[in-house]
Scaffold this motif. Structure first.
Motif, mmCIF file in Angstrom:
data_model
loop_
_atom_site.group_PDB
_atom_site.id
_atom_site.type_symbol
_atom_site.label_atom_id
_atom_site.label_comp_id
_atom_site.label_asym_id
_atom_site.label_seq_id
_atom_site.Cartn_x
_atom_site.Cartn_y
_atom_site.Cartn_z
ATOM 1 N N HIS A 187 16.722 27.784 -55.734
ATOM 2 C CA HIS A 187 16.165 26.791 -54.817
ATOM 3 C C HIS A 187 15.060 26.036 -55.547
ATOM 4 O O HIS A 187 14.172 26.666 -56.130
ATOM 5 C CB HIS A 187 15.577 27.466 -53.577
ATOM 6 C CG HIS A 187 16.532 28.365 -52.849
ATOM 7 N ND1 HIS A 187 16.999 29.543 -53.393
ATOM 8 C CD2 HIS A 187 17.103 28.263 -51.614
ATOM 9 C CE1 HIS A 187 17.819 30.131 -52.524
ATOM 10 N NE2 HIS A 187 17.899 29.379 -51.447
ATOM 11 N N ILE A 188 15.110 24.721 -55.527
ATOM 12 C CA ILE A 188 14.063 23.947 -56.186
ATOM 13 C C ILE A 188 13.652 22.767 -55.306
ATOM 14 O O ILE A 188 14.374 22.368 -54.381
ATOM 15 C CB ILE A 188 14.498 23.411 -57.568
ATOM 16 C CG1 ILE A 188 15.570 22.309 -57.417
ATOM 17 C CG2 ILE A 188 14.964 24.516 -58.474
ATOM 18 C CD1 ILE A 188 15.845 21.563 -58.706
ATOM 19 N N SER A 189 12.492 22.229 -55.609
ATOM 20 C CA SER A 189 12.008 20.998 -54.991
ATOM 21 C C SER A 189 11.402 20.151 -56.089
ATOM 22 O O SER A 189 10.641 20.663 -56.919
ATOM 23 C CB SER A 189 10.970 21.297 -53.902
ATOM 24 O OG SER A 189 10.538 20.090 -53.300
ATOM 25 N N ILE A 190 11.756 18.865 -56.109
ATOM 26 C CA ILE A 190 11.311 17.978 -57.173
ATOM 27 C C ILE A 190 10.714 16.710 -56.561
ATOM 28 O O ILE A 190 11.211 16.192 -55.554
ATOM 29 C CB ILE A 190 12.480 17.646 -58.127
ATOM 30 C CG1 ILE A 190 11.973 16.992 -59.406
ATOM 31 C CG2 ILE A 190 13.531 16.799 -57.456
ATOM 32 C CD1 ILE A 190 13.003 16.973 -60.508
ATOM 33 N N ASP A 191 9.623 16.247 -57.143
ATOM 34 C CA ASP A 191 8.940 15.060 -56.644
ATOM 35 C C ASP A 191 9.702 13.813 -57.076
ATOM 36 O O ASP A 191 10.045 13.653 -58.252
ATOM 37 C CB ASP A 191 7.504 15.017 -57.174
ATOM 38 C CG ASP A 191 6.769 13.766 -56.711
ATOM 39 O OD1 ASP A 191 6.573 13.610 -55.501
ATOM 40 O OD2 ASP A 191 6.415 12.944 -57.576
ATOM 41 N N ASP A 192 9.964 12.913 -56.132
ATOM 42 C CA ASP A 192 10.751 11.721 -56.426
ATOM 43 C C ASP A 192 9.981 10.734 -57.301
ATOM 44 O O ASP A 192 10.564 10.016 -58.095
ATOM 45 C CB ASP A 192 11.162 11.032 -55.118
ATOM 46 C CG ASP A 192 12.088 9.850 -55.344
ATOM 47 O OD1 ASP A 192 13.286 10.080 -55.589
ATOM 48 O OD2 ASP A 192 11.605 8.698 -55.300
#
Length: 456
Positions: A187-192
């Motif tokens: 699971h990851i989250s990346i800043d646009d």
């Protein structure tokens, strides 16, 4: 080519009075058949070697009018169906019998693609259209072909990156053989705005627990973001669960946590719309398994610890500099509020013994002074399993701590020496303004259900 080969051999045989045996060997037939070919050549010439059906239209072939009808019906009625399914629909609803292969050939000849068309087929059709576009001298036809090329490419309009750090965080999970002998979900989250990896966590499945851990990393390291951009998983978008238990309703759990912090959730079913996180997974799948293997990591907990240092290494190489980028992350909340917000709720009722049964164990409610509080049988409330695994119970706008009731006493009243007087231990109970008040959560859950039914 076979007909031309026969013609050349027989013509040379007749013109030069050649050897029939040699001709029979070349053609792979008997001398008697060579005589037949010579006879037919003298009577009809080259035409004698053409197949009888050459140039004839098959009896079962579709006319041009029928082909146009099929194209019109598909484009107006079955445009979102695959060619295999569309052939079934034509037979069932239109009375037109056409095989999937024949329908596919007809559609490709008219540069119409299936919703499941592969990239290779799209590329081949676009190349054929560009060749035809280069030959045409008509401006009108040139524009029509260009429209067809754009339609086949099915490209999504490019959009610029967001202006600020924390304005949009793209979130997703990918199943892969990251380490060891079994597949896990990252699971990851990346800043646009910057392409910075702001959170990552391994789990056995794509679960609420995995996304809660990523959310926890974001809140503790950066603060509260403005928006999450995700796919249409049940964690992010409501789909009625077959189970009636509220703890299985992962959408309501995650969505309500975001609501308490003021974070917007936006979902999409199109992978290209959140291309930043999809592209990040391509890079991670090429590099991260090698890094984990070289580090000798084979366990889930070890991999999650390794991610703490790997995220910094990844951002140093691939993320854009944030020196001139304004951050719109709100101030980081207290760790206690984070733990209370990223929680899983379960509806429970007080039993006849003034206790709460949770996960096959019994608990008693303890107030801030360390004393048990008794409620009547049937009193409803919410068991709050916080992010740090603390168990609380919320009822009547009051929060209590749950204390496990052991199956057996540690000390016997008759045979062991007990302390003279046990002093109650004070408990750190959350204030009444905590985010998991019973009526607020149930009101939000009922609103979500009603809104989903209206959309259906």
């Amino acid at each position: 080519m076979n007909e031309q080969h026969k013609y050349d051999i027989i013509k040379s045989l007749v013109d030069h009075n050649g050897n029939k045996k040699a001709a029979a060997v070349k053609l792979g037939c008997t001398e008697r058949h060579v005589n037949r070919l010579i006879h037919n050549y003298k009577q009809s010439g080259k035409q004698a070697f053409q197949h009888g059906n050459t140039g004839r239209k098959p009896v079962h072939a579709f006319t041009d009018e029928q082909k146009n009808d099929i194209l019109t019906i598909y484009n107006n009625k079955y445009y979102d169906a695959t060619f295999s399914y569309a052939s079934e629909l034509f037979a069932e609803n239109e009375g037109i019998q056409i095989s999937p292969s024949a329908l596919t050939k007809l559609m490709y000849e008219n540069f119409t693609t299936s919703p499941r068309t592969t990239k290779a087929v799209r590329k081949r059709l676009c190349n054929a259209l560009r060749k035809e576009q280069a030959k045409t001298k008509s401006r009108k036809k040139h524009d029509v072909i260009q429209t067809a090329i754009v339609s086949i490419e099915d490209s999504h309009s490019r959009r610029p990156r967001c202006a600020y750090l924390g304005e949009m965080l793209q979130m997703d999970a990918s199943v892969h053989l990251w380490f060891g002998d079994y597949k896990t979900h990252l699971h990851i989250s990346i800043d646009d705005s910057t392409g910075q990896l702001v959170g990552a966590y391994f789990d056995n499945q794509e679960t609420l627990h995995g996304y809660y851990n990523v959310f926890h990393q974001i809140l503790t390291n950066y603060g509260i973001p403005a928006m999450f951009y995700t796919d249409k998983r049940t964690v992010f978008e409501y789909k009625k669960s077959k189970s009636s238990r509220v703890e299985d309703d992962t959408f309501t759990q995650f969505s309500y946590a975001c609501k308490q912090l003021g974070v917007e959730i936006k979902t999409t079913s199109i992978a290209q719309a959140k291309g930043r996180v999809e592209r990040a997974f391509q890079t991670l799948q090429q590099r991260l398994p090698i890094a984990l293997r070289l580090a000798g990591i084979t366990e889930l907990n070890e991999a999650n610890v390794f991610l703490n240092s790997y995220i910094k290494k990844y951002n140093a190489k691939f993320a854009l500099p944030i020196n001139s980028t304004k951050s719109v992350f709100e101030n980081q909340p207290d760790i206690e509020i984070i733990n209370q917000t990223l929680a899983i709720l379960t509806e429970r009722t007080v039993d006849a013994g003034h206790c709460i049964k949770f996960k096959q164990k019994y608990y008693k409610t303890m107030n801030a002074f360390g004393l048990q509080t008794h409620y009547h049988k049937g009193t409803k409330g919410l068991v709050i399993e916080t992010f740090d695994k603390r168990l609380l119970y919320s009822t009547n706008n009051t929060v209590y701590e749950l204390e496990l009731i052991p199956e057996h006493e540690k000390l016997s009243k008759e045979f062991d020496i007990r302390p003279a007087k046990e002093v109650p231990v004070k408990r750190n109970i959350p204030a009444t303004r905590h985010p998991w008040r019973n009526e607020n959560f149930l009101k939000f859950r009922n609103f979500s259900l009603t809104e989903e039914l209206l959309q259906c």
